[in-house]
Design an enzyme around this catalytic site. Structure first.
Site, mmCIF file in Angstrom:
data_model
loop_
_atom_site.group_PDB
_atom_site.id
_atom_site.type_symbol
_atom_site.label_atom_id
_atom_site.label_comp_id
_atom_site.label_asym_id
_atom_site.label_seq_id
_atom_site.Cartn_x
_atom_site.Cartn_y
_atom_site.Cartn_z
ATOM 1 N N GLU A 34 6.202 -27.263 -111.553
ATOM 2 C CA GLU A 34 7.066 -28.137 -110.763
ATOM 3 C C GLU A 34 6.506 -29.565 -110.663
ATOM 4 O O GLU A 34 7.266 -30.527 -110.576
ATOM 5 C CB GLU A 34 7.258 -27.502 -109.375
ATOM 6 C CG GLU A 34 8.331 -28.117 -108.512
ATOM 7 C CD GLU A 34 9.681 -28.360 -109.193
ATOM 8 O OE1 GLU A 34 10.156 -27.481 -109.927
ATOM 9 O OE2 GLU A 34 10.252 -29.453 -108.979
ATOM 10 N N HIS A 36 5.034 -31.284 -113.043
ATOM 11 C CA HIS A 36 5.504 -32.018 -114.225
ATOM 12 C C HIS A 36 7.000 -32.316 -114.106
ATOM 13 O O HIS A 36 7.456 -33.401 -114.472
ATOM 14 C CB HIS A 36 5.286 -31.192 -115.500
ATOM 15 C CG HIS A 36 3.847 -30.885 -115.791
ATOM 16 N ND1 HIS A 36 3.305 -29.634 -115.659
ATOM 17 C CD2 HIS A 36 2.838 -31.686 -116.215
ATOM 18 C CE1 HIS A 36 2.032 -29.655 -115.987
ATOM 19 N NE2 HIS A 36 1.714 -30.893 -116.324
ATOM 20 N N LEU A 188 -0.273 -28.440 -107.098
ATOM 21 C CA LEU A 188 0.084 -27.716 -108.320
ATOM 22 C C LEU A 188 -0.758 -28.209 -109.495
ATOM 23 O O LEU A 188 -1.000 -29.404 -109.628
ATOM 24 C CB LEU A 188 1.566 -27.898 -108.641
ATOM 25 C CG LEU A 188 2.577 -27.350 -107.646
ATOM 26 C CD1 LEU A 188 3.966 -27.284 -108.274
ATOM 27 C CD2 LEU A 188 2.195 -25.974 -107.121
#
Ligand code: PAF
Length: 289
Positions: A34, A36, A188
């Site tokens: 997510e 990216h 992330l």
């Protein structure tokens, strides 16, 4: 009618796919998540054509690092990139093999990140930021963007790339995009896939250390105390800390220990460490009381 972006595996295919319109580029090493996709969404709103590069750059991995074990899943990445707000027809995914990017083998002439490449990430991973800048410059030449978007999560990389663009007059804009986090605060990262369930609480030590440092600065602490508070939080969580950096956001130079910056000014607090075999990094802006 196809809804998919063009997949270019070679320089020649890329050249054909580039259109004479404002273009934004997002550079990745694949294993997309997510974080990216948030870069791609931001790119979508800035360029008529979006190019996403997927290339695991050997030049930025040290001899003992995880180049071979770095996750690669082009089919999965392509599936993730197609969809509302993401890539469509007219956009491009450039996913070359190493020989396409480095046709003459390892480049003899490389970009140096200078002083920014020698501290923190650069000290723990010698040559890493030089390898990043070298491939980023090549990919900028190959994709010729007006705008290049980089995540704030790799803040030292963002600072080095921004500096290269200014210092070498590359004539494009670097746009930073905020870090995406899981609900529990973990930033992330493709490397989170290596973490076991048992290691997750320790991994949260990074975002907690940043929050503790941010709080201390907002309550009037000096840089030495902010660093100490962050370090203690990392250790208490079981993170084997590589560094706690409290630096200037434009140069990555250390803030003096006991000289509290001007009220309202912003510095970067960045942390890195190992949880088991997995190396994690994270950072936040710190606003001084
Ligand atoms: O941030 C990354 O994924 C890489 O360092 C980059 C910018 C794609 C260069 O290989």
């Amino acid at each position: 009618m196809t809804t998919a972006p063009t997949l270019a595996r070679t320089r020649a295919e890329l050249e054909v796919a580039l259109r004479p319109v404002p273009r934004s580029v997002v550079m990745t090493m694949g294993a997309l998540h997510e974080g990216h996709l948030s870069l791609v969404r931001a790119a979508r709103s800035r360029g008529e054509q979006v190019v996403v590069t997927i290339f695991v750059n050997p030049l930025q991995f040290g001899p003992s690092e995880d180049l071979d074990r770095y996750p690669r899943d082009l089919t999965g990445d392509l599936a993730q990139l197609t969809g509302p707000g993401l890539l469509g027809p007219g956009d491009v995914v450039f996913a070359p093999e190493p020989a396409e990017v480095y046709p003459d083998g390892d480049p003899v002439v490389r970009v140096s990140a200078g002083a920014i490449g020698e501290v923190y990430e650069g000290a723990v991973r010698p040559g890493h930021l030089d390898g990043v800048l070298t491939v980023v410059l090549k990919l900028m030449h190959l994709t010729r963007p007006d705008v290049a978007l980089f995540g704030r999560k790799d803040v030292q990389q963002l600072v080095a790339v921004s500096r290269m663009v200014r210092d070498l007059d590359l004539g494009l804009s670097v746009v930073p995009v905020p870090t995406v986090r899981d609900e529990d605060g973990l930033a992330l990262s493709s490397r989170n896939a290596y973490l076991t369930e048992d290691q997750r609480p320790a991994a949260l030590g990074l975002s907690r250390a940043l929050a503790a440092g941010e709080r201390a600065a907002a309550e009037g602490a000096d840089p030495a105390t902010v660093r100490a508070v962050a370090q203690e939080t990392l250790i208490a969580a079981g993170v084997l800390a590589d560094y706690v950096a409290l630096v200037d956001p434009l140069t990555f130079a250390d803030l003096p220990e006991d000289d509290r910056p001007q009220s309202g000014s912003v510095s970067v607090l960045a942390v890195a460490g190992r949880v088991g075999d997995t190396r994690l990094i994270d950072n936040t802006d710190v606003r001084w009381a």
